[in-house]
Structure formats: structure tokens, C-alpha cells
Design a protein around this motif. Structure first.
Motif, PDB file in Angstrom:
ATOM      1  N   VAL A 304    -116.285 -17.250  39.210  1.00  0.00           N
ATOM      2  CA  VAL A 304    -115.185 -18.029  39.780  1.00  0.00           C
ATOM      3  C   VAL A 304    -115.614 -19.470  40.035  1.00  0.00           C
ATOM      4  O   VAL A 304    -114.858 -20.415  39.769  1.00  0.00           O
ATOM      5  N   LEU A 305    -116.826 -19.673  40.537  1.00  0.00           N
ATOM      6  CA  LEU A 305    -117.294 -21.032  40.810  1.00  0.00           C
ATOM      7  C   LEU A 305    -117.371 -21.871  39.539  1.00  0.00           C
ATOM      8  O   LEU A 305    -117.008 -23.048  39.531  1.00  0.00           O
ATOM      9  N   VAL A 306    -117.854 -21.258  38.461  1.00  0.00           N
ATOM     10  CA  VAL A 306    -118.018 -22.010  37.217  1.00  0.00           C
ATOM     11  C   VAL A 306    -116.684 -22.152  36.480  1.00  0.00           C
ATOM     12  O   VAL A 306    -116.296 -23.252  36.074  1.00  0.00           O
ATOM     13  N   ALA A 307    -115.962 -21.047  36.301  1.00  0.00           N
ATOM     14  CA  ALA A 307    -114.730 -21.084  35.511  1.00  0.00           C
ATOM     15  C   ALA A 307    -113.547 -21.634  36.295  1.00  0.00           C
ATOM     16  O   ALA A 307    -112.554 -22.076  35.711  1.00  0.00           O
ATOM     17  N   GLY A 308    -113.643 -21.618  37.630  1.00  0.00           N
ATOM     18  CA  GLY A 308    -112.506 -22.045  38.446  1.00  0.00           C
ATOM     19  C   GLY A 308    -112.161 -23.508  38.328  1.00  0.00           C
ATOM     20  O   GLY A 308    -111.065 -23.921  38.724  1.00  0.00           O
ATOM     21  N   GLY A 309    -113.076 -24.310  37.777  1.00  0.00           N
ATOM     22  CA  GLY A 309    -112.788 -25.733  37.634  1.00  0.00           C
ATOM     23  C   GLY A 309    -111.545 -26.014  36.814  1.00  0.00           C
ATOM     24  O   GLY A 309    -110.841 -27.013  37.043  1.00  0.00           O
ATOM     25  N   ALA A 310    -111.244 -25.117  35.861  1.00  0.00           N
ATOM     26  CA  ALA A 310    -110.072 -25.325  35.014  1.00  0.00           C
ATOM     27  C   ALA A 310    -108.767 -25.204  35.795  1.00  0.00           C
ATOM     28  O   ALA A 310    -107.722 -25.693  35.344  1.00  0.00           O
ATOM     29  N   PHE A 311    -108.810 -24.569  36.964  1.00  0.00           N
ATOM     30  CA  PHE A 311    -107.582 -24.330  37.727  1.00  0.00           C
ATOM     31  C   PHE A 311    -107.405 -25.306  38.898  1.00  0.00           C
ATOM     32  O   PHE A 311    -106.353 -25.318  39.525  1.00  0.00           O
ATOM     33  N   VAL A 312    -108.444 -26.100  39.182  1.00  0.00           N
ATOM     34  CA  VAL A 312    -108.363 -26.999  40.333  1.00  0.00           C
ATOM     35  C   VAL A 312    -107.269 -28.040  40.144  1.00  0.00           C
ATOM     36  O   VAL A 312    -106.396 -28.230  41.007  1.00  0.00           O
ATOM     37  N   ASN A 313    -107.280 -28.733  39.010  1.00  0.00           N
ATOM     38  CA  ASN A 313    -106.318 -29.823  38.800  1.00  0.00           C
ATOM     39  C   ASN A 313    -104.873 -29.341  38.755  1.00  0.00           C
ATOM     40  O   ASN A 313    -104.005 -29.929  39.419  1.00  0.00           O
ATOM     41  N   PRO A 314    -104.553 -28.262  38.010  1.00  0.00           N
ATOM     42  CA  PRO A 314    -103.161 -27.774  38.047  1.00  0.00           C
ATOM     43  C   PRO A 314    -102.723 -27.353  39.451  1.00  0.00           C
ATOM     44  O   PRO A 314    -101.576 -27.605  39.853  1.00  0.00           O
ATOM     45  N   PHE A 315    -103.619 -26.735  40.194  1.00  0.00           N
ATOM     46  CA  PHE A 315    -103.278 -26.309  41.549  1.00  0.00           C
ATOM     47  C   PHE A 315    -102.994 -27.512  42.442  1.00  0.00           C
ATOM     48  O   PHE A 315    -102.010 -27.518  43.197  1.00  0.00           O
ATOM     49  N   VAL A 316    -103.835 -28.535  42.357  1.00  0.00           N
ATOM     50  CA  VAL A 316    -103.636 -29.730  43.191  1.00  0.00           C
ATOM     51  C   VAL A 316    -102.343 -30.442  42.806  1.00  0.00           C
ATOM     52  O   VAL A 316    -101.600 -30.916  43.673  1.00  0.00           O
ATOM     53  N   ARG A 317    -102.056 -30.522  41.514  1.00  0.00           N
ATOM     54  CA  ARG A 317    -100.805 -31.180  41.076  1.00  0.00           C
ATOM     55  C   ARG A 317     -99.592 -30.427  41.611  1.00  0.00           C
ATOM     56  O   ARG A 317     -98.576 -31.026  41.962  1.00  0.00           O
ATOM     57  N   ARG A 318     -99.715 -29.112  41.678  1.00  0.00           N
ATOM     58  CA  ARG A 318     -98.560 -28.291  42.085  1.00  0.00           C
ATOM     59  C   ARG A 318     -98.285 -28.400  43.588  1.00  0.00           C
ATOM     60  O   ARG A 318     -97.123 -28.495  44.007  1.00  0.00           O
ATOM     61  N   VAL A 319     -99.349 -28.378  44.414  1.00  0.00           N
ATOM     62  CA  VAL A 319     -99.137 -28.308  45.863  1.00  0.00           C
ATOM     63  C   VAL A 319     -99.466 -29.600  46.597  1.00  0.00           C
ATOM     64  O   VAL A 319     -99.109 -29.749  47.770  1.00  0.00           O
ATOM     65  N   GLY A 320    -100.156 -30.534  45.939  1.00  0.00           N
ATOM     66  CA  GLY A 320    -100.535 -31.780  46.599  1.00  0.00           C
ATOM     67  C   GLY A 320    -101.908 -31.681  47.237  1.00  0.00           C
ATOM     68  O   GLY A 320    -102.418 -30.587  47.542  1.00  0.00           O
ATOM     69  N   LEU A 321    -102.529 -32.840  47.467  1.00  0.00           N
ATOM     70  CA  LEU A 321    -103.895 -32.877  47.970  1.00  0.00           C
ATOM     71  C   LEU A 321    -104.032 -32.251  49.359  1.00  0.00           C
ATOM     72  O   LEU A 321    -104.924 -31.439  49.607  1.00  0.00           O
ATOM     73  N   GLU A 322    -103.143 -32.658  50.283  1.00  0.00           N
ATOM     74  CA  GLU A 322    -103.291 -32.187  51.656  1.00  0.00           C
ATOM     75  C   GLU A 322    -103.107 -30.675  51.756  1.00  0.00           C
ATOM     76  O   GLU A 322    -103.891 -29.974  52.396  1.00  0.00           O
ATOM     77  N   ARG A 323    -102.059 -30.149  51.089  1.00  0.00           N
ATOM     78  CA  ARG A 323    -101.824 -28.713  51.156  1.00  0.00           C
ATOM     79  C   ARG A 323    -102.922 -27.943  50.433  1.00  0.00           C
ATOM     80  O   ARG A 323    -103.347 -26.874  50.893  1.00  0.00           O
ATOM     81  N   ALA A 324    -103.411 -28.480  49.322  1.00  0.00           N
ATOM     82  CA  ALA A 324    -104.501 -27.815  48.603  1.00  0.00           C
ATOM     83  C   ALA A 324    -105.744 -27.706  49.472  1.00  0.00           C
ATOM     84  O   ALA A 324    -106.466 -26.700  49.414  1.00  0.00           O
ATOM     85  N   ALA A 325    -105.984 -28.712  50.309  1.00  0.00           N
ATOM     86  CA  ALA A 325    -107.176 -28.701  51.167  1.00  0.00           C
ATOM     87  C   ALA A 325    -107.115 -27.551  52.161  1.00  0.00           C
ATOM     88  O   ALA A 325    -108.061 -26.755  52.280  1.00  0.00           O
ATOM     89  N   TRP A 326    -105.990 -27.431  52.885  1.00  0.00           N
ATOM     90  CA  TRP A 326    -105.963 -26.390  53.913  1.00  0.00           C
ATOM     91  C   TRP A 326    -105.767 -24.995  53.318  1.00  0.00           C
ATOM     92  O   TRP A 326    -106.293 -24.004  53.852  1.00  0.00           O
ATOM     93  N   LEU A 327    -105.045 -24.882  52.207  1.00  0.00           N
ATOM     94  CA  LEU A 327    -104.890 -23.578  51.572  1.00  0.00           C
ATOM     95  C   LEU A 327    -106.231 -23.039  51.071  1.00  0.00           C
ATOM     96  O   LEU A 327    -106.547 -21.851  51.230  1.00  0.00           O
ATOM     97  N   SER A 328    -107.024 -23.907  50.460  1.00  0.00           N
ATOM     98  CA  SER A 328    -108.318 -23.459  49.942  1.00  0.00           C
ATOM     99  C   SER A 328    -109.282 -23.119  51.076  1.00  0.00           C
ATOM    100  O   SER A 328    -110.022 -22.124  50.990  1.00  0.00           O
TER     101      SER A 328
END
Length: 474
Positions: A304-328
Motif C-alpha cells: 500500500v505504501l509503494v503502490a498507493g502513490g497512484a491514488f493520492v492525486n485523484p483522491f486529493v482532487r476529489r475531496v480537496g487538500l483540507e478534507r484529504a488531510a483529516w480523512l487520511s
């Protein structure tokens, strides 16, 4: 070129300790090192690295991030070359101290320079995701590569590998990043008393967890060091509040974006370190897995740590920086809670916990750091990056100290003994639940406070990113 150079810097930080750990038995035999000396082979690097980050972050914001990074990379190359001439454990510890200094000079700057390369937050997240992915690959493959290298080459090769990494980083930074513009630096005098107090406080805070684990909570030494760290923190805060040109202005740290990002990073560091410590003990001591099988058991987290990088940007675009921070950050805490409550019922729950924590950490590591830098003036971004790394280092140590202390208090006998009684097994599992839930409560409180600060940033127009807000005394 810039991203290649900055990725090489982060690769060095992640690869360095992980690749060396597998060689500690060999180093001990060849250098006739004691157990304490071997602990300091890795511990000296971590303590120096963590202790000096704030000071060098301030120096970089004053004299130039690119310049300080290049000096640190040269020091890294020279120190790594010196490994070829090491013949005693003390000499190796000195080399590791020099590498820790080099890491403190370079690592915070890698985030600050990556942030400076782009003006758009989405590109900043993508750049930091790329850099962190390269580092995490190094962290994941380090022990395996180290084992193969030791089969065909002397252990010194594991540190000499830093020489080509440093050369790549120097080429990328020199060729791809322009010198710092004058308006992105500050001209305040350095706060040397504040730097000394901050360094001493962090060093003591990093040494204390090791003492708790080694000496136990019943010894006076760990408590004395903890008290000294707390006193140093109070003195540092008083100094920064009264200094004309503080090393770290408390008003900047109190900015909602900065304080929330630090809270999320601290929660993730606390939970991740505690989980890693407990899972390692459970798999090998409670369940009797071999080290190799235990390494395989940790694979869900690595994947997950290595492959998860592909999902970071789409997730941040979808929910926004602030929400992505507290959700993660909340996902990290949820994973720890799952482990604390359900791990005794089988490996599947351990795997679920590892996946949740890794997924949350993969996002929060990038997003919370980006938010901290968004909340700071351009002239203070390196010390902001250093502050996020320091928060992670200190809370990781605290997570290990808490788990080790609770385990020592609840488990009777030698935890490393080959055969436990049924009563000891029950004690260990109770300790796992107690330690896991204790860390969950503390990490959840940090996340809750971070969410409150983030909402303040979203609702208060005066709390928008400070861009170029300069303290009044400057």
C-alpha cells in the motif's frame, strides 16, 4: 532534473537506516562492537538528524535552501566514502553522526524546494507524491537488497551506495533548481540560543523513548531525561515568545493550516510507530513466526505504501487538500483501533489494520506537509518542513515509548523468552490491547484538534494562507 535530484535526497533518508539494520550482526562481529555500540550505530543518526532539523531549516531559510542542500550532499558523499576506512565501532558511529548532520541539512529542503518549484497546489501534491514514492520504495526494498549485498560483498558497500545517490542529487539540484531568490529568504539574525534550546529539547525527546524501552519505567534515568526534555520545551517556548528574531515564531505555528497539519502528522507518527512495534512483537513472539515469515506478514503495508502513490492525486482532487488531510489522519487512527480491538482474533485483522494505517499515512504524509507550507510565508518554508519531520520523529519515539512501557508494566518475565506460559500470553495480549487503545485515544485527540483548526482555517477569512505575512518585529 530537479525532481530526480530531490527524489534522490529522500531516497537516501529512507534507505539509509533500513538497509543498514540487516547488517548489524555482521558489523558487530567484524568491529567487535557491544550491544550498546550497535544501538548507537543507528541511534546516533536518528538523534542527530531529528535534533538538528529545526536549526538547519532556519539556516536554509536565511542563507538559501539550495546552497545548504548542496553542502549537505557533499558532506553525505564524503562521510559515506569514509566508511571504507572504518575499523572500529566508534569510527562508524562518528560516520553515522556526520550522515545525520547531512540528512538534517538536506531532507527538510527537499520538501521546501519541491513546494517552490510549482505555484499550483495540485502540482505540488504530485511532486511530493513522486518524491515520497521513491523514498518509500527504498524503505521497502532496503532490507532485501542489503541481505543480497551482504552475501557477495562487505557491509561497507551498504553505506558506500550513498556516494552515487549523493552525486545524482547534486546533479539534479544544481542543474534543475535555480538559486534562491532574495525575496524568498529572510535577513533576520539567527536565533542561536533558540536553536540550542530547540536542538537540546528534541535530542532529549528522542533519547527518552530508547531509555524507557531499555531501562523500563521503573528506572529514574528515562524519567529524568523526559523531565529535562519538558523543561527544555518550556524554555524554548519562552525564548521564542520573547526573542526579537525567533527561530520559530509561535504566531506562525499557531496559524490554522500549520497547526492542523502538524497535528495530523503527529497523530500519524504516533499510530504508525506504535503499530509497527506491536505487530513485530506479536507475529514473532506471540505467534512464533520466523523473521522471514514476519517480513512477509508486513507486506500488505509495504504494498500500500509503494503502490498507493497512484491514488493520492485523484483522491486529493476529489475531496480537496483540507478534507484529504483529516480523512487520511482519521484512517490511520481507525487502523490502530482495529488492531487494538481485533488483532487477537487472527492475522486477517492485523492485515486490515496494516492496510488502513498505510493508506492513511500515504496520503497524510504528503497532504499535511503541503498544508503546513501553504500556511507559512515563502521565507519560512524550510523550517516549516523541518517542523513537520520533527513532529513525526518525536511522536514516533513517543509511540514506541508508550507501548514499551505498558508492555513492561503488564508482562511478567522476559518478553523475548522462547516459550511463554498461558498466563504470559494473556498478559501480552492485554498489553497489546491497552497500548493500542491508549495510542488510539491520544492520536484521535490530535486528529480532532487538527480538524477543529482546519475548520477555523476554512471559515475564517483572516486564516487563509499567509503567503508573505511577516512578523511585526521583522
Amino acid at each position: 532534473m530537479a525532481l530526480a535530484g530531490l527524489s534522490a535526497v529522500f531516497l537516501f533518508e529512507m534507505l539509509d537506516n533500513s538497509i543498514l539494520n540487516v547488517a548489524l550482526p555482521t558489523i558487530g562481529r567484524e568491529l567487535h562492537a557491544s550491544t550498546t555500540a550497535l544501538q548507537w550505530v543507528t541511534g546516533a543518526y536518528a538523534v542527530v538528524f531529528g535534533g538538528l532539523m529545526l536549526a538547519f531549516g532556519a539556516v536554509a531559510d536565511r542563507f538559501g535552501r539550495r546552497r545548504i542542500m548542496l553542502i549537505g550532499l557533499v558532506l553525505l558523499g564524503v562521510a559515506s566514502l569514509a566508511t571504507a576506512f572504518v575499523v572500529t565501532a566508534e569510527q562508524l558511529i562518528a560516520v553515522r553522526v556526520a550522515m545525520g548532520v547531512a540528512a538534517a541539512m538536506t531532507t527538510p529542503g527537499s520538501m521546501a524546494l519541491a513546494f517552490r518549484l510549482f505555484d499550483e497546489d495540485g502540482l505540488r501534491v504530485r511532486a511530493m507524491t513522486l518524491i515520497s514514492t521513491v523514498g518509500l520504495v527504498g524503505l521497502a526494498i532496503g532490507p532485501t537488497v542489503g541481505g543480497f549485498v551482504l552475501a557477495i560483498a562487505p557491509w561497507q558497500v551498504l553505506l558506500l551506495v550513498n556516494v552515487p545517490i549523493a552525486a545524482l542529487a547534486i546533479a539534479g539540484v544544481r542543474g534543475g533548481i535555480a538559486a534562491d531568490a532574495a525575496d524568498e529568504l529572510h535577513r533576520d539574525p539567527l536565533d542561536l540560543p533558540g536553536a540550542a534550546l530547540g536542538t537540546a529539547t528534541i535530542v532529549l525527546a528522542l533519547v527518552a523513548p530508547t531509555l524507557f524501552v531499555d531501562q523500563g519505567a521503573g528506572s529514574w534515568g528515562p524519567w529524568a531525561v523526559t523531565a529535562a526534555a519538558a523543561a527544555g520545551a518550556v524554555l524554548f517556548l519562552l525564548r521564542e515568545r520573547s526573542a526579537r528574531h525567533p527561530l520559530l515564531d509561535p504566531r506562525l505555528v499557531a496559524h490554522p493550516l500549520v497547526s492542523s497539519g502538524l497535528a495530523f502528522k503527529a497523530a500519524a507518527g504516533l499510530a504508525t510507530a506504535g503499530l509497527g512495534y506491536l505487530v513485530t512483537l506479536q507475529l514473532q513472539l506471540d505467534w512464533g513466526w520466523t523473521p522471514a515469515l514476519a517480513a512477509i506478514g508486513m507486506l500488505p503495508q509495504v504494498v500500500v505504501l509503494v503502490a498507493g502513490g497512484a491514488f493520492v492525486n485523484p483522491f486529493v482532487r476529489r475531496v480537496g487538500l483540507e478534507r484529504a488531510a483529516w480523512l487520511s489522519a482519521a484512517t490511520v487512527v481507525l487502523g490502530l483501533a482495529v488492531y487494538a480491538l481485533l488483532s487477537r482474533f487472527g492475522y486477517v485483522w492485523v492485515a486490515v489494520a496494516l492496510v488502513l494505517v498505510a493508506a492513511g499515512m500515504r496520503v497524510v504524509g504528503v497532504v499535511a506537509g503541503t498544508n503546513v507550507l501553504r500556511g507559512l510565508p515563502k521565507s519560512r518554508t524550510t523550517i516549516g518542513a523541518a517542523l513537520t519531520d520533527t513532529a513525526t520523529e518525536v511522536t514516533s519515539g513517543a509511540g514506541i515509548a508508550v507501548t514499551g512501557t505498558i508492555l513492561a508494566a503488564l508482562f511478567t518475565g522476559d518478553v523475548a523468552a522462547p516459550h511463554w506460559s498461558a498466563h504470559q500470553t494473556t498478559q501480552f495480549r492485554e498489553a497489546v490491547t491497552t497500548a493500542g487503545l491508549t495510542l488510539t485515544v491520544v492520536a484521535a485527540a490530535l486528529v480532532g484538534w487538527g480538524i477543529a483548526r482546519a475548520r477555523h482555517a476554512a471559515n475564517d477569512p483572516a486564516a487563509t494562507p499567509v503567503a508573505e505575512v511577516v512578523p511585526e518585529h521583522a
